[in-house]
Design a protein around this motif. Structure first.
Motif, PDB file in Angstrom:
ATOM      1  N   TRP A  25       0.826  -1.211   0.000  1.00 32.00           N
ATOM      2  CA  TRP A  25       0.000   0.000   0.000  1.00 32.00           C
ATOM      3  C   TRP A  25       0.859   1.260   0.000  1.00 32.00           C
ATOM      4  O   TRP A  25       0.373   2.354  -0.280  1.00 32.00           O
ATOM      5  CB  TRP A  25      -1.009   0.033   1.139  1.00 32.00           C
ATOM      6  CG  TRP A  25      -0.448   0.258   2.507  1.00 32.00           C
ATOM      7  CD1 TRP A  25      -0.202  -0.685   3.455  1.00 32.00           C
ATOM      8  CD2 TRP A  25      -0.066   1.514   3.103  1.00 32.00           C
ATOM      9  NE1 TRP A  25       0.318  -0.102   4.582  1.00 32.00           N
ATOM     10  CE2 TRP A  25       0.405   1.247   4.395  1.00 32.00           C
ATOM     11  CE3 TRP A  25      -0.072   2.834   2.657  1.00 32.00           C
ATOM     12  CZ2 TRP A  25       0.874   2.245   5.250  1.00 32.00           C
ATOM     13  CZ3 TRP A  25       0.391   3.829   3.507  1.00 32.00           C
ATOM     14  CH2 TRP A  25       0.844   3.523   4.788  1.00 32.00           C
ATOM     15  N   GLY A  26       2.163   1.102   0.284  1.00 38.08           N
ATOM     16  CA  GLY A  26       3.012   2.279   0.301  1.00 38.08           C
ATOM     17  C   GLY A  26       4.483   1.925   0.294  1.00 38.08           C
ATOM     18  O   GLY A  26       4.856   0.749   0.302  1.00 38.08           O
TER      19      GLY A  26
ATOM     20  N   GLU B 135       8.350   3.106   2.086  1.00 33.01           N
ATOM     21  CA  GLU B 135       9.073   3.820   3.135  1.00 33.01           C
ATOM     22  C   GLU B 135      10.262   4.478   2.459  1.00 33.01           C
ATOM     23  O   GLU B 135      10.928   3.865   1.630  1.00 33.01           O
ATOM     24  CB  GLU B 135       9.544   2.839   4.203  1.00 33.01           C
ATOM     25  CG  GLU B 135      10.325   3.499   5.315  1.00 33.01           C
ATOM     26  CD  GLU B 135      10.914   2.479   6.258  1.00 33.01           C
ATOM     27  OE1 GLU B 135      10.522   2.469   7.429  1.00 33.01           O
ATOM     28  OE2 GLU B 135      11.780   1.694   5.812  1.00 33.01           O
TER      29      GLU B 135
ATOM     30  N   GLU C 176       6.446   7.628   5.014  1.00 33.49           N
ATOM     31  CA  GLU C 176       5.669   6.566   4.402  1.00 33.49           C
ATOM     32  C   GLU C 176       4.737   7.226   3.393  1.00 33.49           C
ATOM     33  O   GLU C 176       3.981   8.128   3.740  1.00 33.49           O
ATOM     34  CB  GLU C 176       4.887   5.786   5.448  1.00 33.49           C
ATOM     35  CG  GLU C 176       5.792   5.009   6.387  1.00 33.49           C
ATOM     36  CD  GLU C 176       5.032   4.166   7.403  1.00 33.49           C
ATOM     37  OE1 GLU C 176       3.775   4.215   7.433  1.00 33.49           O
ATOM     38  OE2 GLU C 176       5.701   3.451   8.151  1.00 33.49           O
ATOM     39  N   ILE C 177       4.827   6.794   2.146  1.00 29.21           N
ATOM     40  CA  ILE C 177       4.076   7.419   1.064  1.00 29.21           C
ATOM     41  C   ILE C 177       3.183   6.357   0.422  1.00 29.21           C
ATOM     42  O   ILE C 177       3.668   5.287   0.042  1.00 29.21           O
ATOM     43  CB  ILE C 177       5.039   8.026   0.018  1.00 29.21           C
ATOM     44  CG1 ILE C 177       5.911   9.083   0.696  1.00 29.21           C
ATOM     45  CG2 ILE C 177       4.266   8.609  -1.152  1.00 29.21           C
ATOM     46  CD1 ILE C 177       7.055   9.584  -0.140  1.00 29.21           C
ATOM     47  N   PRO C 178       1.876   6.647   0.289  1.00 32.16           N
ATOM     48  CA  PRO C 178       0.976   5.682  -0.355  1.00 32.16           C
ATOM     49  C   PRO C 178       1.425   5.382  -1.787  1.00 32.16           C
ATOM     50  O   PRO C 178       1.849   6.279  -2.517  1.00 32.16           O
ATOM     51  CB  PRO C 178      -0.380   6.398  -0.360  1.00 32.16           C
ATOM     52  CG  PRO C 178      -0.277   7.432   0.710  1.00 32.16           C
ATOM     53  CD  PRO C 178       1.174   7.845   0.745  1.00 32.16           C
ATOM     54  N   LEU C 179       1.331   4.128  -2.171  1.00 27.98           N
ATOM     55  CA  LEU C 179       1.768   3.699  -3.500  1.00 27.98           C
ATOM     56  C   LEU C 179       1.015   4.439  -4.603  1.00 27.98           C
ATOM     57  O   LEU C 179       1.580   4.717  -5.653  1.00 27.98           O
ATOM     58  CB  LEU C 179       1.587   2.189  -3.649  1.00 27.98           C
ATOM     59  CG  LEU C 179       2.256   1.542  -4.847  1.00 27.98           C
ATOM     60  CD1 LEU C 179       3.765   1.740  -4.826  1.00 27.98           C
ATOM     61  CD2 LEU C 179       1.920   0.063  -4.917  1.00 27.98           C
ATOM     62  N   GLU C 180      -0.226   4.820  -4.349  1.00 31.92           N
ATOM     63  CA  GLU C 180      -1.011   5.522  -5.371  1.00 31.92           C
ATOM     64  C   GLU C 180      -0.436   6.897  -5.700  1.00 31.92           C
ATOM     65  O   GLU C 180      -0.751   7.470  -6.736  1.00 31.92           O
ATOM     66  CB  GLU C 180      -2.469   5.643  -4.945  1.00 31.92           C
ATOM     67  CG  GLU C 180      -2.660   6.458  -3.685  1.00 31.92           C
ATOM     68  CD  GLU C 180      -4.031   6.301  -3.068  1.00 31.92           C
ATOM     69  OE1 GLU C 180      -4.422   7.210  -2.321  1.00 31.92           O
ATOM     70  OE2 GLU C 180      -4.688   5.283  -3.306  1.00 31.92           O
ATOM     71  N   GLN C 181       0.432   7.438  -4.855  1.00 36.56           N
ATOM     72  CA  GLN C 181       1.066   8.726  -5.127  1.00 36.56           C
ATOM     73  C   GLN C 181       2.418   8.583  -5.816  1.00 36.56           C
ATOM     74  O   GLN C 181       3.034   9.572  -6.181  1.00 36.56           O
ATOM     75  CB  GLN C 181       1.272   9.502  -3.817  1.00 36.56           C
ATOM     76  CG  GLN C 181       0.004  10.050  -3.229  1.00 36.56           C
ATOM     77  CD  GLN C 181       0.291  10.824  -1.962  1.00 36.56           C
ATOM     78  OE1 GLN C 181      -0.094  10.411  -0.889  1.00 36.56           O
ATOM     79  NE2 GLN C 181       0.995  11.927  -2.087  1.00 36.56           N
TER      80      GLN C 181
ATOM     81  N   ILE D 124       6.839  11.650  -6.656  1.00 34.39           N
ATOM     82  CA  ILE D 124       5.691  11.632  -5.759  1.00 34.39           C
ATOM     83  C   ILE D 124       4.678  12.645  -6.261  1.00 34.39           C
ATOM     84  O   ILE D 124       4.989  13.838  -6.384  1.00 34.39           O
ATOM     85  CB  ILE D 124       6.110  11.964  -4.305  1.00 34.39           C
ATOM     86  CG1 ILE D 124       7.180  10.989  -3.820  1.00 34.39           C
ATOM     87  CG2 ILE D 124       4.892  11.975  -3.389  1.00 34.39           C
ATOM     88  CD1 ILE D 124       6.799   9.549  -3.869  1.00 34.39           C
TER      89      ILE D 124
ATOM     90  N   GLU E 270      -1.460  14.271  -3.241  1.00 29.72           N
ATOM     91  CA  GLU E 270      -2.562  13.388  -2.874  1.00 29.72           C
ATOM     92  C   GLU E 270      -3.732  13.614  -3.798  1.00 29.72           C
ATOM     93  O   GLU E 270      -4.085  14.746  -4.106  1.00 29.72           O
ATOM     94  CB  GLU E 270      -3.009  13.655  -1.435  1.00 29.72           C
ATOM     95  CG  GLU E 270      -2.228  12.909  -0.412  1.00 29.72           C
ATOM     96  CD  GLU E 270      -2.843  13.040   0.961  1.00 29.72           C
ATOM     97  OE1 GLU E 270      -3.921  12.451   1.190  1.00 29.72           O
ATOM     98  OE2 GLU E 270      -2.243  13.749   1.777  1.00 29.72           O
TER      99      GLU E 270
END
Length: 153
Positions: free
Chosen positions: A113-114, A116, A131-136, A147, A150
């Motif tokens: 889901w993300g 690090e 921690e960055i969400p994978l969708e970004q 990146i 959001e």
């Protein structure tokens, strides 16, 4: 749950409350999902457990069927995890944020889901790792990503 924390977890067979081995490697497929776990059994054999035949807990990998432990496939190619750890991460203005240090896995569906992000020892000590969400995350090359802001629903 961070992927690196899955490695070395005991594999616990719930019906008899026994440890049957430990996780040696986590194989993430091209869809950013755990395809299978490679384990070392107590008999010193290398085997695999395909997803979704296991449950990830904080302290162990749980299985309910010994038949879910299969012979390990022959692999020639590295996994997405091995390819992406160390990739450089940039913001939209081209500033380097850091590098991928780990994948963050959802225990419920075994998906990444993300990511690090390691930003340097001092920064990580003072602020912690991001921690960055994978969708970004948009992979722009084989070794870097940008990146995105959001996305709002």
């Amino acid at each position: 749950m961070k992927l690196r924390n899955i490695i070395s977890l005991p594999v616990f067979y719930e019906p008899t409350a026994t440890v049957v081995g430990s996780v040696k490697e986590v194989v993430v497929d091209d869809d950013y999902r755990i395809g299978y776990l490679i384990i070392n059994t107590n008999e010193n054999e290398v085997r695999m457990i395909p997803s979704p035949c296991f449950v990830l807990s904080q302290h162990a990998v749980l299985i309910n069927d010994m038949a879910s432990i299969k012979p390990c496939p022959v692999r020639e190619e590295s996994t997405v995890y091995e390819k992406k750890v160390g990739d450089l991460i940039y913001d939209q203005e081209g500033r380097e944020i850091g590098s991928v240090s780990d994948f963050i896995i959802s225990r419920e569906d075994h998906r990444v889901w993300g990511i690090e992000v390691f930003s340097g020892a001092l920064n990580d000590i003072l602020q912690g790792r991001s921690e960055i969400p994978l969708e970004q995350v948009t992979w722009k090359s084989t070794s870097s990503a940008v990146i995105e802001p959001e996305r709002r629903a």
